[in-house]
Design a protein around this motif. Sequence first.
Motif, PDB file in Angstrom:
ATOM      1  N   THR A 282      58.514  18.847 -15.442  1.00 27.39           N
ATOM      2  CA  THR A 282      59.719  17.957 -14.919  1.00 27.39           C
ATOM      3  C   THR A 282      59.742  17.893 -13.366  1.00 27.39           C
TER       4      THR A 282
ATOM      5  N   TRP B 265      66.121  15.799 -16.233  1.00 31.45           N
ATOM      6  CA  TRP B 265      65.869  16.572 -17.380  1.00 31.45           C
ATOM      7  C   TRP B 265      65.416  15.545 -18.298  1.00 31.45           C
ATOM      8  N   HIS B 266      64.936  15.961 -19.439  1.00 34.40           N
ATOM      9  CA  HIS B 266      64.385  15.389 -20.437  1.00 34.40           C
ATOM     10  C   HIS B 266      64.784  15.443 -22.006  1.00 34.40           C
TER      11      HIS B 266
ATOM     12  N   HIS C 150      62.022  11.582 -19.844  1.00 37.36           N
ATOM     13  CA  HIS C 150      62.611  12.118 -18.751  1.00 37.36           C
ATOM     14  C   HIS C 150      63.732  11.054 -18.337  1.00 37.36           C
TER      15      HIS C 150
END
Length: 327
Positions: free
Chosen positions: A45, A94-95, A253
Amino acid sequence: MVSILRALLAAAIAVAVMPQFAAAQSAYPNKSITLMVPAAAGGPTDTVARLIAESMGRTLGQTIVVENVGGAGGTIGLTRLAKAAPDGYTVAVWHIAMATAPALYDNLTFNVTDDFDTIGRITDAPMSLVTKTGVAAKDVKELIAWIKAESGKVTYGHAGIGSASHLCALLLMKEMNVQMVGVGYRGTGPAMNDLLSGQFDFMCDQTTNTTNQIKEKRIQGYAVTTKTKVSSLPDLPTLDSGALPGFEISAWHAMWAPKGLPKEATDKLVAALQAALKDPKVIQRFADLGAEPVPQNLATPEALKSQLASEVKRWDTVIKASGVKAN
Ligand code: ASP
């Protein structure tokens, strides 16, 4: 008399100048922006965030500073994001864990749909099954057989309870009907360092973190978790095509901000994100790491909002059916 005239003149100038001055002061962004990554530096990330931060910063004319707030599968960073001022100066990448957290955690301190504004989707990163060097399994079938034979002894690294690498391993264990022993890190960046030195056996991690290590034979790659093969890792089959039909997970993401962002900030962030995803340098780096930027129509607040809503639903069903839990 002269002094009264002077005072009037000064006041007139001040009035004439003030609106522009005020506009210049308030024009977003007028200072650097913090891009939070709820995972450790050097991981997948972090890689995605730093790639787009550089390009977005150029478009916005301000530095974007990446801040890593790892731990507890991203929930420490997200708790902080939810409480940050909604002024456009704190955003986060973020994912998929944003969508899985509600089903995995009983006591989340934030609501994933109500406490954040969506900016846009960024990329769908495939995940890959890897081991330290020296594991004898030559292909994914042998890998699964080895994990089964050693059930309860094979160790796997992950980026904390509820992270993508943790969820992937939980689902794999469920599918294979085996147990592995988890070793938690603040991100798969530090986990990768330990895999390289053979501190644990196995990891399911994003190709953005594993591609170069597999190619340079510092770890062993076995399969990818997407429906289609990944062009940067042509030797790896999909799990779906043989070993575990139906198994599919990708660490998509996206960018979020605290709830209540002014429209000006949202619009400018979206435009800068879209420009970054068209940046040839960004596209090339993503391709080298097995990922692709999403098409422009998905890099929008609306597309991310509906992606999040449908993924929360999808993972709620999958996670509840599999019985996996973060706490
Ligand atoms: N996104 C995490 C990281 O960057 C990895 C994960 O969720 O598995 O370390």
